[in-house]
Motif scaffolding. Structure first.
Motif, PDB file in Angstrom:
ATOM      1  N   ARG A 119       0.839  -1.211   0.000  1.00 28.56           N
ATOM      2  CA  ARG A 119       0.000   0.000   0.000  1.00 28.56           C
ATOM      3  C   ARG A 119       0.870   1.254   0.000  1.00 28.56           C
ATOM      4  NH1 ARG A 119      -2.923  -2.794   3.816  1.00 28.56           N
ATOM      5  NH2 ARG A 119      -4.838  -3.618   2.952  1.00 28.56           N
ATOM      6  N   PRO A 124      -1.869  -0.943  -6.386  1.00 26.11           N
ATOM      7  CA  PRO A 124      -3.322  -0.914  -6.235  1.00 26.11           C
ATOM      8  C   PRO A 124      -3.955  -2.231  -5.811  1.00 26.11           C
ATOM      9  CG  PRO A 124      -2.739  -0.926  -8.557  1.00 26.11           C
ATOM     10  CD  PRO A 124      -1.455  -0.800  -7.783  1.00 26.11           C
ATOM     11  N   GLY A 125      -3.286  -3.352  -6.081  1.00 23.06           N
ATOM     12  CA  GLY A 125      -3.846  -4.647  -5.715  1.00 23.06           C
ATOM     13  C   GLY A 125      -2.830  -5.743  -5.908  1.00 23.06           C
ATOM     14  N   ASP A 167      -7.806  -5.925  -3.310  1.00 17.55           N
ATOM     15  CA  ASP A 167      -7.712  -4.526  -3.707  1.00 17.55           C
ATOM     16  C   ASP A 167      -7.079  -3.776  -2.538  1.00 17.55           C
ATOM     17  OD1 ASP A 167      -8.088  -1.842  -4.355  1.00 17.55           O
ATOM     18  OD2 ASP A 167     -10.129  -2.140  -5.066  1.00 17.55           O
ATOM     19  N   ARG A 169      -6.546  -0.475  -2.507  1.00 14.56           N
ATOM     20  CA  ARG A 169      -6.931   0.942  -2.513  1.00 14.56           C
ATOM     21  C   ARG A 169      -8.003   1.253  -1.504  1.00 14.56           C
ATOM     22  NH1 ARG A 169      -7.849   0.527  -8.794  1.00 14.56           N
ATOM     23  NH2 ARG A 169      -8.843  -1.282  -7.895  1.00 14.56           N
ATOM     24  N   GLY A 170      -8.793   0.272  -1.115  1.00 15.05           N
ATOM     25  CA  GLY A 170      -9.874   0.502  -0.159  1.00 15.05           C
ATOM     26  C   GLY A 170      -9.369   0.585   1.253  1.00 15.05           C
ATOM     27  N   THR A 171     -10.152   1.184   2.110  1.00 17.66           N
ATOM     28  CA  THR A 171      -9.765   1.321   3.514  1.00 17.66           C
ATOM     29  C   THR A 171     -10.055   0.060   4.312  1.00 17.66           C
ATOM     30  OG1 THR A 171     -11.924   2.273   4.035  1.00 17.66           O
ATOM     31  CG2 THR A 171     -10.119   3.812   3.543  1.00 17.66           C
ATOM     32  N   ASP A 172     -10.852  -0.864   3.742  1.00 20.69           N
ATOM     33  CA  ASP A 172     -11.222  -2.057   4.482  1.00 20.69           C
ATOM     34  C   ASP A 172     -10.335  -3.256   4.163  1.00 20.69           C
ATOM     35  OD1 ASP A 172     -12.100  -2.332   1.892  1.00 20.69           O
ATOM     36  OD2 ASP A 172     -13.947  -3.379   2.424  1.00 20.69           O
ATOM     37  N   ALA A 173      -9.316  -3.092   3.329  1.00 18.86           N
ATOM     38  CA  ALA A 173      -8.449  -4.216   2.956  1.00 18.86           C
ATOM     39  C   ALA A 173      -7.568  -4.611   4.131  1.00 18.86           C
ATOM     40  CB  ALA A 173      -7.579  -3.843   1.755  1.00 18.86           C
TER      41      ALA A 173
END
Length: 174
Positions: A119, A124-125, A167, A169-173
Motif C-alpha cells: 500500500r 493498487p492490488g 484490492d 486501494r480501499g480502507t477495508d483491505a
C-alpha cells in the motif's frame, strides 16, 4: 482468528540468506506444492539476487522473514508475476517458511506487513497464486481478506490452482 501474532521482521535478502533458504526449504513437506523438493543452492542464490534488484527497482521484493530472536525462518513478500500464463503483469504476494515454524502465525504476521508495504508503495492490488490442495496457504489468503477470483490449471503440473485477489486501494483491505 483473533490470536496475537508473533513479532516478525522483514529485510531485503542477503547473499547469505540463499544458503539458509536452501537449508530450511530442503524438506518435502515445505516443497510439497513447489515440485516436491528444494532447488539447488544456485537457484536460491539467483532468487535472492533478483529480490535485491526488485527491491532497488520496485521498492518491494520477497523479503527474508526473521522471527523475534532474529533467526531466518523463510520469506514473504511480493514480486511481479512473470510467467506467460496466469495474472500476467500483476503483483503476486507469496510466502514460504521452514517446517518448524508452521502454525504459529508467522506467515500471517509477515504477509500483513507485506500488504502494508505494498500500500505504501502505491500498488493498487495483489494476487496470490495457490495450489488448490494447499489448505494452509488458502487459510492465510482468507485471514488477509483476499477473495477467490478464479481457478486455473498450471501448465507444468496440470494441477488445479486458485488465484486470490485483494484490492489495496480501499480502507477495508486486510
Amino acid at each position: 482468528m483473533n490470536r496475537v501474532l508473533p513479532a516478525v521482521r522483514l529485510r531485503v535478502p542477503t547473499h547469505e540468506d540463499a544458503i539458509v533458504w536452501h537449508r530450511i526449504f530442503d524438506d518435502p513437506d515445505v516443497m510439497e506444492f513447489q515440485g516436491g523438493r528444494a532447488a539447488e543452492l544456485s537457484v536460491y542464490e539467483e532468487l535472492t539476487a533478483r529480490q535485491r534488484r526488485h527491491n532497488a527497482e520496485l521498492g518491494f521484493c520477497l523479503w527474508t522473514v526473521l522471527d523475534g530472536s532474529g533467526q531466518v525462518i523463510g520469506f514473504t513478500g511480493a514480486q511481479p508475476w512473470e510467467r506467460s500464463w496466469g495474472p500476467a503483469g500483476e503483483i503476486e504476494i507469496g510466502w514460504r517458511l521452514g517446517r518448524e515454524h508452521w502454525g504459529r502465525g508467522y506467515v500471517t504476521a509477515a504477509a500483513r506487513q507485506t500488504l502494508e508495504r505494498m500500500r505504501a508503495a502505491g500498488v493498487p492490488g495483489v494476487v496470490a497464486m495457490v495450489d488448490a490442495r494447499n489448505s494452509r496457504s488458502i487459510a492465510v489468503t482468507r485471514r488477509l481478506g483476499m477473495r477467490l477470483a478464479e481457478t486455473f490449471t498450471t501448465p507444468a503440473s496440470q494441477r488445479a490452482g486458485h488465484c486470490y485477489r485483494l484490492d489495496l486501494r480501499g480502507t477495508d483491505a486486510a
